[in-house]
Structure formats: C-alpha cells, structure tokens
Scaffold this motif. Sequence first.
Motif, PDB file in Angstrom:
ATOM      1  N   GLY A  36      -0.201  29.854  35.069  1.00 26.81           N
ATOM      2  CA  GLY A  36      -0.754  28.977  34.317  1.00 26.81           C
ATOM      3  C   GLY A  36      -2.555  29.406  34.654  1.00 26.81           C
ATOM      4  O   GLY A  36      -3.247  29.142  33.726  1.00 26.81           O
ATOM      5  N   TYR A  37      -2.668  29.807  35.921  1.00 24.60           N
ATOM      6  CA  TYR A  37      -4.237  30.086  36.017  1.00 24.60           C
ATOM      7  C   TYR A  37      -4.758  31.258  35.193  1.00 24.60           C
ATOM      8  O   TYR A  37      -5.938  31.130  34.865  1.00 24.60           O
ATOM      9  CB  TYR A  37      -4.592  30.262  37.598  1.00 24.60           C
ATOM     10  N   ALA A  53       0.720  28.760  41.224  1.00 27.53           N
ATOM     11  CA  ALA A  53       0.089  28.437  39.895  1.00 27.53           C
ATOM     12  C   ALA A  53      -0.531  29.594  39.249  1.00 27.53           C
ATOM     13  O   ALA A  53      -1.100  29.212  38.235  1.00 27.53           O
ATOM     14  CB  ALA A  53      -1.014  27.297  40.312  1.00 27.53           C
ATOM     15  N   SER A  69      -3.014  23.024  35.069  1.00 26.27           N
ATOM     16  CA  SER A  69      -1.465  23.117  34.250  1.00 26.27           C
ATOM     17  C   SER A  69      -0.703  24.023  35.309  1.00 26.27           C
ATOM     18  O   SER A  69       0.414  23.761  35.569  1.00 26.27           O
ATOM     19  CB  SER A  69      -1.989  23.853  32.922  1.00 26.27           C
ATOM     20  N   GLY A  70      -1.428  24.957  35.960  1.00 25.21           N
ATOM     21  CA  GLY A  70      -0.666  25.863  36.698  1.00 25.21           C
ATOM     22  C   GLY A  70      -0.163  25.146  37.999  1.00 25.21           C
ATOM     23  O   GLY A  70       1.114  25.337  38.336  1.00 25.21           O
ATOM     24  N   ASP A  85       0.002  21.923  38.310  1.00 31.08           N
ATOM     25  CA  ASP A  85       1.041  20.826  37.920  1.00 31.08           C
ATOM     26  C   ASP A  85       2.536  21.511  37.666  1.00 31.08           C
ATOM     27  O   ASP A  85       3.631  20.472  37.910  1.00 31.08           O
ATOM     28  CB  ASP A  85       0.808  20.257  36.504  1.00 31.08           C
ATOM     29  N   GLN A  86       2.588  22.749  37.530  1.00 32.15           N
ATOM     30  CA  GLN A  86       3.941  23.359  37.457  1.00 32.15           C
ATOM     31  C   GLN A  86       4.690  23.852  38.603  1.00 32.15           C
ATOM     32  O   GLN A  86       5.641  24.455  38.725  1.00 32.15           O
ATOM     33  CB  GLN A  86       3.920  24.451  36.413  1.00 32.15           C
ATOM     34  N   VAL A  87       3.711  23.772  39.825  1.00 33.30           N
ATOM     35  CA  VAL A  87       4.285  24.368  41.016  1.00 33.30           C
ATOM     36  C   VAL A  87       5.550  23.341  41.585  1.00 33.30           C
ATOM     37  O   VAL A  87       5.344  22.274  41.537  1.00 33.30           O
ATOM     38  CB  VAL A  87       3.208  24.154  41.951  1.00 33.30           C
ATOM     39  N   PRO A  88       6.658  23.921  41.934  1.00 29.32           N
ATOM     40  CA  PRO A  88       7.983  23.008  42.379  1.00 29.32           C
ATOM     41  C   PRO A  88       7.395  22.313  43.624  1.00 29.32           C
ATOM     42  O   PRO A  88       7.012  22.945  44.421  1.00 29.32           O
ATOM     43  CB  PRO A  88       8.873  24.130  42.704  1.00 29.32           C
ATOM     44  N   ARG A  94       7.035  38.293  40.022  1.00 35.14           N
ATOM     45  CA  ARG A  94       7.760  37.314  39.862  1.00 35.14           C
ATOM     46  C   ARG A  94       9.196  37.799  39.602  1.00 35.14           C
ATOM     47  O   ARG A  94      10.224  37.050  39.188  1.00 35.14           O
ATOM     48  CB  ARG A  94       7.585  35.982  38.954  1.00 35.14           C
TER      49      ARG A  94
END
Length: 294
Positions: A210-211, A207, A175-176, A178-181, A288
């Motif tokens: 999500g990780y 990631a 999931s993490g 997959d969310q990486v730009p 972040r």
Amino acid sequence: MASTDTTPVQDIGSVEAGLDALDTQVTGRPPFRQTFREKILPPITAILLVVVIWQGLITLNIVDDPSKLPSPGDVWAEAKDAWLKGTLLEYIWTSVSRGLFGFALALLIGTPLGLVVARVKFVRAAIGPILSGLQSLPSVAWVPAAVIWLGLEPEMMYAVILLGAVPSIANGLVSGVDQVPPLFLRAGRTLGATGLQGIRHIVMPAALPGYVAGLKQGWAFSWRSLMAAEIIAHAPDLGVGLGQLLEVGRTNSSMSTVFLAILLILFVGIAIDLLIFSPLERWVLRSRGLLVKG
C-alpha cells in the motif's frame, strides 16, 4: 504382515518434487531476444503506430492546418533546434530537479503523517477526512494561493507539490497499515517489537504494498502539481521548465512547441516510472514470493 502399499509415500514425494521445482526457478537473465520481444518491441511498436496514424492524418489532409496539428517532422525540427541551442536538456532538468526535490520533501512529511494517522484513532478521526479531501482537490487550485503567500519564487512551486503529494503518500501508507494482519502485530509484541521497533520491523515491511502504491500516486500528483504551477506562474528567476515551455508555445501560437512540451512531459513521467517505481514494485512482489526473478 506389513503393508507394501507405497502410494502415499510416492504422492508425498511428488508433492515435494513439485515444490522443489517451484523453488528452483531459473534466476538467470533471460536471453536478449526474449527481452526484446516481450519488453522492448511492444512499446516501440505502439510508438511507431501512433506516429504513423499522426502522419496519416496530415498526409491524407484529414487535418491540414499546422496551427491545429503539426506534423511529426515539425515537432522533431523543434526538438532538434532546442537541442542545438542547448536548451532542451535545460527544460527537462529544471522540471525534473524541482519535481524530485519536491517529492522527496513530500516523502519526508507524508510518511510520518501517515503513520500517525494510521496508528492514533483520534488523529485519524480528526484529519483523516481532510487528507482524503485534499487528495481529491485539483492541484491547480493551490497555485494562486501559493503565489500570494510565497510570491514568484521556487518555494511557491515546492509548496504546490507538497499540497498535492503529501495526502496521497499519507493515505497510501494508512491503507497499507490497515491491511497488516493483526497476527503480525501480536507476534511482534510477543517478540518484544513494540513502539518504534514494531513500526520499523513489523508495520512498515507489512504495509509496503500500500505504501508503494501511495508513493507512485504521490509522484503522479507531484508531477501534475508542478506542471500546473509552471504553466500558471512564470518569472525570469524561476527559469524555464516544461510547463513554462508549454505556456510559451501557447502564447506564441506554436503548436510544434506545444506538442514538444507535451511529449517531453509524457516522456519524463514514463521514464521516472520505469526507472524508479516499476523496479520498486517488482522488489516488493519478489520479497513476498509473488514474482519469480528472471
């Protein structure tokens, strides 16, 4: 004639001053009074409220059968007796050491598995749905099979932990990733970060949210899996953990022992979250710029 209108310049200065103010937030430790009021007092109040309600049910004879609901004093006496016998910490350490070791093994297996599933389309299509199915499968379902495969040995409990935790860790990392730009990946390739370097410097840092969520859920599954294994499978060589203590209380019809085991299981779960995962989540948010230190 030159214009003397300085309004735009003043507006820019105001914006810069505001940004500087945001960047110069106080990073020192807050005073103890504030920490006590905001972080320590609320959970203490909640615990006291629960104890008062619990004792009230007994004092008002709403529940007057000790075999159904022991008093807080009975549970405290049970805990004190276990402490004086030197077995209280043994119960806790037996389960905590198993849980942390099993979770570490799950981390070593689930992390590379999640990366492979996330980055290789064929592998995702092949085993991605299986991981999701395993994640939804109750951990207790693996205990009978693990006992038959490995016997009443410590390896049986670690196997149950792995089967419960690895899918959550792997799916959290998927999931993490997959969310990486995509822009991050393209920039990394442009700078020469490909292969393992790209995973290390681009994919994994991006990631992390999500990780970390997957790690937190993986620990929850590890702890629940271990408790299920300890309740169902017990032998002299396995020692007595919190799950075995819960089963001993049920066997002896001792509700004070049952409640003591439940409270200790809850305490360990909360302690691990506060000591490990909450600081990890705050670190990720701070890195972040989503959480101001202090």
